[in-house]
Design a protein around this motif. Structure first.
Motif, PDB file in Angstrom:
ATOM      1  N   ALA A  45       0.829  -1.202   0.000  1.00 14.07           N
ATOM      2  CA  ALA A  45       0.000   0.000   0.000  1.00 14.07           C
ATOM      3  C   ALA A  45       0.866   1.255   0.000  1.00 14.07           C
ATOM      4  O   ALA A  45       0.558   2.229  -0.704  1.00 14.07           O
ATOM      5  CB  ALA A  45      -0.915  -0.001   1.223  1.00 14.07           C
ATOM      6  N   LEU A  46       1.945   1.240   0.760  1.00 14.06           N
ATOM      7  CA  LEU A  46       2.839   2.404   0.794  1.00 14.06           C
ATOM      8  C   LEU A  46       3.467   2.654  -0.571  1.00 14.06           C
ATOM      9  O   LEU A  46       3.551   3.795  -1.035  1.00 14.06           O
ATOM     10  CB  LEU A  46       3.922   2.194   1.845  1.00 14.06           C
ATOM     11  N   VAL A  47       3.914   1.597  -1.228  1.00 15.78           N
ATOM     12  CA  VAL A  47       4.473   1.739  -2.574  1.00 15.78           C
ATOM     13  C   VAL A  47       3.430   2.339  -3.513  1.00 15.78           C
ATOM     14  O   VAL A  47       3.724   3.268  -4.286  1.00 15.78           O
ATOM     15  CB  VAL A  47       4.959   0.377  -3.100  1.00 15.78           C
ATOM     16  N   ALA A  48       2.202   1.848  -3.433  1.00 14.80           N
ATOM     17  CA  ALA A  48       1.144   2.337  -4.314  1.00 14.80           C
ATOM     18  C   ALA A  48       0.810   3.799  -4.043  1.00 14.80           C
ATOM     19  O   ALA A  48       0.585   4.580  -4.974  1.00 14.80           O
ATOM     20  CB  ALA A  48      -0.102   1.466  -4.157  1.00 14.80           C
ATOM     21  N   LEU A  49       0.780   4.197  -2.784  1.00 10.42           N
ATOM     22  CA  LEU A  49       0.462   5.594  -2.456  1.00 10.42           C
ATOM     23  C   LEU A  49       1.535   6.538  -2.975  1.00 10.42           C
ATOM     24  O   LEU A  49       1.227   7.620  -3.497  1.00 10.42           O
ATOM     25  CB  LEU A  49       0.301   5.756  -0.948  1.00 10.42           C
ATOM     26  N   VAL A  50       2.802   6.154  -2.814  1.00 14.38           N
ATOM     27  CA  VAL A  50       3.893   6.993  -3.326  1.00 14.38           C
ATOM     28  C   VAL A  50       3.814   7.094  -4.840  1.00 14.38           C
ATOM     29  O   VAL A  50       3.912   8.190  -5.417  1.00 14.38           O
ATOM     30  CB  VAL A  50       5.253   6.437  -2.882  1.00 14.38           C
ATOM     31  N   GLN A  51       3.637   5.976  -5.500  1.00 19.67           N
ATOM     32  CA  GLN A  51       3.629   5.993  -6.962  1.00 19.67           C
ATOM     33  C   GLN A  51       2.397   6.687  -7.530  1.00 19.67           C
ATOM     34  O   GLN A  51       2.446   7.222  -8.642  1.00 19.67           O
ATOM     35  CB  GLN A  51       3.756   4.567  -7.489  1.00 19.67           C
ATOM     36  N   ALA A  52       1.305   6.715  -6.760  1.00 19.57           N
ATOM     37  CA  ALA A  52       0.111   7.438  -7.216  1.00 19.57           C
ATOM     38  C   ALA A  52       0.268   8.942  -7.078  1.00 19.57           C
ATOM     39  O   ALA A  52      -0.447   9.704  -7.721  1.00 19.57           O
ATOM     40  CB  ALA A  52      -1.114   6.971  -6.434  1.00 19.57           C
ATOM     41  N   GLY A  53       1.191   9.389  -6.201  1.00 20.53           N
ATOM     42  CA  GLY A  53       1.431  10.815  -6.055  1.00 20.53           C
ATOM     43  C   GLY A  53       0.810  11.454  -4.838  1.00 20.53           C
ATOM     44  O   GLY A  53       0.551  12.665  -4.840  1.00 20.53           O
ATOM     45  N   ILE A  99       7.478  13.302  -3.490  1.00 21.63           N
ATOM     46  CA  ILE A  99       6.700  12.844  -2.347  1.00 21.63           C
ATOM     47  C   ILE A  99       7.522  12.941  -1.070  1.00 21.63           C
ATOM     48  O   ILE A  99       8.706  12.625  -1.053  1.00 21.63           O
ATOM     49  CB  ILE A  99       6.243  11.383  -2.560  1.00 21.63           C
ATOM     50  N   SER A 100       6.881  13.362   0.001  1.00 16.74           N
ATOM     51  CA  SER A 100       7.526  13.451   1.311  1.00 16.74           C
ATOM     52  C   SER A 100       7.022  12.320   2.197  1.00 16.74           C
ATOM     53  O   SER A 100       5.806  12.148   2.366  1.00 16.74           O
ATOM     54  CB  SER A 100       7.214  14.808   1.957  1.00 16.74           C
ATOM     55  N   ALA A 184      -4.942   0.807  -0.918  1.00 18.80           N
ATOM     56  CA  ALA A 184      -4.345   2.053  -1.392  1.00 18.80           C
ATOM     57  C   ALA A 184      -5.171   2.656  -2.524  1.00 18.80           C
ATOM     58  O   ALA A 184      -5.380   3.878  -2.580  1.00 18.80           O
ATOM     59  CB  ALA A 184      -2.915   1.808  -1.858  1.00 18.80           C
ATOM     60  N   LEU A 185      -5.650   1.826  -3.428  1.00 17.71           N
ATOM     61  CA  LEU A 185      -6.476   2.310  -4.534  1.00 17.71           C
ATOM     62  C   LEU A 185      -7.767   2.935  -4.014  1.00 17.71           C
ATOM     63  O   LEU A 185      -8.206   3.985  -4.499  1.00 17.71           O
ATOM     64  CB  LEU A 185      -6.792   1.164  -5.493  1.00 17.71           C
ATOM     65  N   GLU A 186      -8.373   2.319  -3.012  1.00 20.61           N
ATOM     66  CA  GLU A 186      -9.585   2.880  -2.423  1.00 20.61           C
ATOM     67  C   GLU A 186      -9.298   4.261  -1.827  1.00 20.61           C
ATOM     68  O   GLU A 186     -10.073   5.208  -2.014  1.00 20.61           O
ATOM     69  CB  GLU A 186     -10.107   1.950  -1.334  1.00 20.61           C
ATOM     70  N   LEU A 187      -8.184   4.381  -1.111  1.00 22.05           N
ATOM     71  CA  LEU A 187      -7.865   5.664  -0.488  1.00 22.05           C
ATOM     72  C   LEU A 187      -7.545   6.723  -1.545  1.00 22.05           C
ATOM     73  O   LEU A 187      -7.942   7.887  -1.408  1.00 22.05           O
ATOM     74  CB  LEU A 187      -6.697   5.509   0.478  1.00 22.05           C
ATOM     75  N   VAL A 188      -6.848   6.338  -2.587  1.00 23.69           N
ATOM     76  CA  VAL A 188      -6.551   7.269  -3.670  1.00 23.69           C
ATOM     77  C   VAL A 188      -7.854   7.810  -4.268  1.00 23.69           C
ATOM     78  O   VAL A 188      -7.993   9.021  -4.520  1.00 23.69           O
ATOM     79  CB  VAL A 188      -5.694   6.586  -4.754  1.00 23.69           C
ATOM     80  N   GLN A 189      -8.838   6.948  -4.460  1.00 29.88           N
ATOM     81  CA  GLN A 189     -10.119   7.404  -5.003  1.00 29.88           C
ATOM     82  C   GLN A 189     -10.830   8.345  -4.030  1.00 29.88           C
ATOM     83  O   GLN A 189     -11.419   9.352  -4.448  1.00 29.88           O
ATOM     84  CB  GLN A 189     -11.015   6.209  -5.306  1.00 29.88           C
ATOM     85  N   LEU A 190     -10.783   8.018  -2.740  1.00 30.03           N
ATOM     86  CA  LEU A 190     -11.444   8.879  -1.758  1.00 30.03           C
ATOM     87  C   LEU A 190     -10.827  10.270  -1.718  1.00 30.03           C
ATOM     88  O   LEU A 190     -11.527  11.261  -1.471  1.00 30.03           O
ATOM     89  CB  LEU A 190     -11.357   8.233  -0.375  1.00 30.03           C
ATOM     90  N   ILE A 191      -9.513  10.350  -1.945  1.00 24.45           N
ATOM     91  CA  ILE A 191      -8.823  11.645  -1.919  1.00 24.45           C
ATOM     92  C   ILE A 191      -8.983  12.384  -3.246  1.00 24.45           C
ATOM     93  O   ILE A 191      -9.316  13.573  -3.282  1.00 24.45           O
ATOM     94  CB  ILE A 191      -7.327  11.449  -1.620  1.00 24.45           C
TER      95      ILE A 191
END
Length: 230
Positions: A45-53, A99-100, A184-191
């Motif tokens: 999930a961490l890898v996906a969040l970073v790569q999603a931006g 990304i930070s 991670a994909l779910e959270l990316v969509q929510l944001i």
């Protein structure tokens, strides 16, 4: 503020996804996400969040890397015994210069949360804190190679309403990376696209995902929240 040329180039494939666009990417880059639990379950999930931006990721985990964490995507054998937050920061840094990734700061105010807590009690506490703050959050319930992801946009039935009342509780295995990536994909969509998805629970069993809307339990404290549109 429009995306700079180098950021457009970095996420060019993502920007052409129908319904996404620059506005969604800008929301991701402006986001502050608290990740509760930084073990093997959270790695993918961490890898996906970073790569999603996702612009700023705050890691909340006081433990050190253990042998079981090596089954994830982040930690090399040399990381065993070092703080998880430090090891995760070192592993994630090369994935994107934009990304930070830092330890969760005392008094930090996140705009969203991903909960990969190692116990039900910790997951309930972290999810309740996110609910009270009125921020979107996603909770991961691992069970061996399977498990569930519970998405909670503001006003939706809370994690306490939607969590598993019983389960096998098998230790996470390497295949749980698929569950974490889904979270991670779910959270990316929510944001990125607020109100695009309702409160829901996605169960992943033997590679097959099934989704259902979450329902509020009678008498739950979350009943006082503004209902989310479904």
């Amino acid at each position: 503020m429009p995306l700079s040329d180098d950021r457009v180039a970095r996420w060019s494939r993502q920007l052409i996804v129908p319904g996404f666009g620059e506005g969604a990417q800008e929301r991701l880059l402006s986001a502050r996400v608290r990740v509760v639990g930084v073990d093997a379950v959270a790695s993918a999930a961490l890898v996906a969040l970073v790569q999603a931006g996702v612009g700023r990721i705050w890691l909340d985990d006081p433990e050190s890397v253990g042998p079981a964490d090596l089954a994830g995507w982040l930690f090399p054998p040399s990381a065993v015994g070092t703080p998880r937050t430090d090891a995760a920061r070192a592993a994630l840094a090369p994935l994107s210069a934009f990304i930070s990734v830092d330890a969760y700061p005392m008094g930090g105010v996140p705009g969203a949360a991903l909960v990969c807590a190692p116990s039900v009690a910790q997951a309930l506490a972290a999810a309740e804190a996110a609910r009270r703050a009125g921020i979107p959050h996603v909770v991961v319930e691992p069970d061996g190679d399977s498990g569930a992801v519970i998405s909670v946009p503001p006003g939706a039935p809370c994690y306490a309403c939607a969590r598993s009342a019983s389960g096998a509780g098998r230790p996470p295995q390497a295949g749980v990376a698929a569950l974490a990536a889904l979270a991670a994909l779910e959270l990316v969509q929510l944001i990125a696209t607020p109100a695009a998805i309702p409160g829901r629970r996605i169960d992943l069993v033997r590679g097959v995902a099934t989704s259902r809307p979450t329902a509020r339990l009678a008498g739950c404290a979350c009943a006082g929240a503004q209902p989310a549109e479904s």
